[in-house]
Design a protein around this motif. Structure first.
Motif, PDB file in Angstrom:
ATOM      1  N   CYS A  85       0.837  -1.202   0.000  1.00 58.34           N
ATOM      2  CA  CYS A  85       0.000   0.000   0.000  1.00 58.34           C
ATOM      3  C   CYS A  85       0.867   1.245   0.000  1.00 58.34           C
ATOM      4  O   CYS A  85       1.952   1.269   0.589  1.00 58.34           O
ATOM      5  CB  CYS A  85      -0.889   0.046   1.248  1.00 58.34           C
ATOM      6  SG  CYS A  85      -2.060  -1.301   1.420  1.00 58.34           S
ATOM      7  N   LYS A  86       0.359   2.283  -0.637  1.00 55.75           N
ATOM      8  CA  LYS A  86       0.912   3.617  -0.493  1.00 55.75           C
ATOM      9  C   LYS A  86       0.130   4.339   0.595  1.00 55.75           C
ATOM     10  O   LYS A  86      -1.089   4.156   0.722  1.00 55.75           O
ATOM     11  CB  LYS A  86       0.809   4.404  -1.801  1.00 55.75           C
ATOM     12  CG  LYS A  86       1.692   3.883  -2.920  1.00 55.75           C
ATOM     13  CD  LYS A  86       3.176   4.046  -2.597  1.00 55.75           C
ATOM     14  CE  LYS A  86       4.063   3.616  -3.752  1.00 55.75           C
ATOM     15  NZ  LYS A  86       5.514   3.702  -3.399  1.00 55.75           N
ATOM     16  N   VAL A  87       0.817   5.134   1.373  1.00 52.91           N
ATOM     17  CA  VAL A  87       0.149   5.955   2.378  1.00 52.91           C
ATOM     18  C   VAL A  87      -0.267   7.250   1.700  1.00 52.91           C
ATOM     19  O   VAL A  87       0.575   8.042   1.285  1.00 52.91           O
ATOM     20  CB  VAL A  87       1.069   6.234   3.580  1.00 52.91           C
ATOM     21  CG1 VAL A  87       0.343   7.091   4.613  1.00 52.91           C
ATOM     22  CG2 VAL A  87       1.533   4.919   4.206  1.00 52.91           C
ATOM     23  N   LYS A  88      -1.571   7.450   1.580  1.00 53.78           N
ATOM     24  CA  LYS A  88      -2.082   8.614   0.857  1.00 53.78           C
ATOM     25  C   LYS A  88      -2.101   9.856   1.731  1.00 53.78           C
ATOM     26  O   LYS A  88      -1.783  10.957   1.271  1.00 53.78           O
ATOM     27  CB  LYS A  88      -3.489   8.319   0.327  1.00 53.78           C
ATOM     28  CG  LYS A  88      -4.042   9.394  -0.593  1.00 53.78           C
ATOM     29  CD  LYS A  88      -5.331   8.953  -1.246  1.00 53.78           C
ATOM     30  CE  LYS A  88      -5.851  10.038  -2.193  1.00 53.78           C
ATOM     31  NZ  LYS A  88      -7.123   9.632  -2.837  1.00 53.78           N
ATOM     32  N   SER A  89      -2.485   9.692   3.007  1.00 50.29           N
ATOM     33  CA  SER A  89      -2.531  10.848   3.898  1.00 50.29           C
ATOM     34  C   SER A  89      -2.556  10.395   5.351  1.00 50.29           C
ATOM     35  O   SER A  89      -2.969   9.276   5.662  1.00 50.29           O
ATOM     36  CB  SER A  89      -3.756  11.724   3.611  1.00 50.29           C
ATOM     37  OG  SER A  89      -4.954  11.021   3.893  1.00 50.29           O
ATOM     38  N   ILE A  90      -2.096  11.282   6.223  1.00 48.69           N
ATOM     39  CA  ILE A  90      -2.168  11.086   7.670  1.00 48.69           C
ATOM     40  C   ILE A  90      -2.672  12.390   8.273  1.00 48.69           C
ATOM     41  O   ILE A  90      -2.049  13.442   8.096  1.00 48.69           O
ATOM     42  CB  ILE A  90      -0.795  10.730   8.271  1.00 48.69           C
ATOM     43  CG1 ILE A  90      -0.242   9.445   7.630  1.00 48.69           C
ATOM     44  CG2 ILE A  90      -0.893  10.572   9.789  1.00 48.69           C
ATOM     45  CD1 ILE A  90       1.166   9.099   8.083  1.00 48.69           C
ATOM     46  N   GLU A  91      -3.804  12.331   8.955  1.00 51.44           N
ATOM     47  CA  GLU A  91      -4.411  13.533   9.531  1.00 51.44           C
ATOM     48  C   GLU A  91      -4.749  13.280  11.000  1.00 51.44           C
ATOM     49  O   GLU A  91      -5.227  12.194  11.350  1.00 51.44           O
ATOM     50  CB  GLU A  91      -5.692  13.919   8.780  1.00 51.44           C
ATOM     51  CG  GLU A  91      -5.504  14.234   7.303  1.00 51.44           C
ATOM     52  CD  GLU A  91      -4.735  15.518   7.051  1.00 51.44           C
ATOM     53  OE1 GLU A  91      -4.645  16.342   7.995  1.00 51.44           O
ATOM     54  OE2 GLU A  91      -4.230  15.691   5.935  1.00 51.44           O
TER      55      GLU A  91
END
Length: 237
Positions: free
Chosen positions: A5-11
């Motif tokens: 998986c690619k990490v698309k975002s972390i919020e």
């Protein structure tokens, strides 16, 4: 099955709680209420509930991870996610897992119970039921130490306002000024609100001891049926 998986975002969602969006290289087929394992090593796989609904995720997998400093188990995963995001690296997951998914064929009312970031489990179930236009009554009780931990409270109030069959009840242990909701233990709040749970499908996510206490309390005092109570914890306790 290992999937990159690619990490698309972390919020940030709340203090020490993060929303992480993963984009798997191949689509992951899962059921609402299942979880994935983040592979930190060959024999080190760490489980996290999938917060997104299988019918709405559009190929993305959403996680809600509580990673306080004392919780190295989760904090190390968040740090690995941040590193992968910064370096455009990959995160390996193993998915799907778990038998506590929503029983879509059931016409029984649903009681969804979450403690802390266990909300991610019931969020997937709630969102899936709404997307499928299920008319079963749905009661969602979410307990936290304080109101800040109930990071999706405004979202849930809007969902309840626009869906007559959805009822959201927040419960906090530490009472803020002006709080008009329920206080104390989330299981006790449910006990006070329901005379009987005999006709309910009950879905629970939180600490193992919470799931065990709920099974004992509700089967002994509220006529709940243990075979209509679902939690990943029940595979281990």
């Amino acid at each position: 099955m290992t999937i990159k998986c690619k990490v698309k975002s972390i919020e940030p969602l709340a203090c020490n709680t993060y929303q992480i969006l993963l984009h798997p290289e191949t689509p992951v087929t899962f059921k609402a209420g299942q979880y994935l394992m983040v592979e930190m090593g060959e024999k080190d796989k760490r489980p996290f509930s999938i917060a997104s609904s299988p019918c709405r995720h559009e190929g993305e997998l959403e996680l809600h991870i509580g990673a306080a400093e004392h919780n190295a188990y989760a904090l190390e995963v968040v740090e690995a996610m941040k590193k992968a995001l910064a370096e455009d690296g990959d995160i390996d997951i193993d998915a799907p897992h778990g038998d506590a998914w929503v029983k879509e064929e059931s016409e029984r009312p649903l009681l969804l119970i979450a403690g802390g970031t266990g909300f991610s489990y019931v969020r997937s179930i709630l969102d899936h039921c709404i997307a499928q236009s299920k008319s079963n009554p749905i009661y969602l009780y979410w307990g936290g130490k304080d109101e800040r931990q109930l990071y999706a409270q405004s979202e849930l109030l809007k969902i309840a306002a626009s869906n007559d069959n959805v009822h959201f009840v927040p419960v906090v242990e530490e009472v803020p000024a002006g709080w008009s909701g329920k206080t104390g233990n989330v299981l006790q709040a449910i006990s006070e609100d329901f005379d009987s749970l005999a006709d309910y499908d009950i879905y629970i996510a939180g600490r193992f001891e919470m799931a065990g206490a709920a099974r004992d309390l509700f089967t002994q005092n509220k006529q709940a049926k243990s075979d209509h109570m679902y939690a990943d914890a029940y595979a281990f306790i």
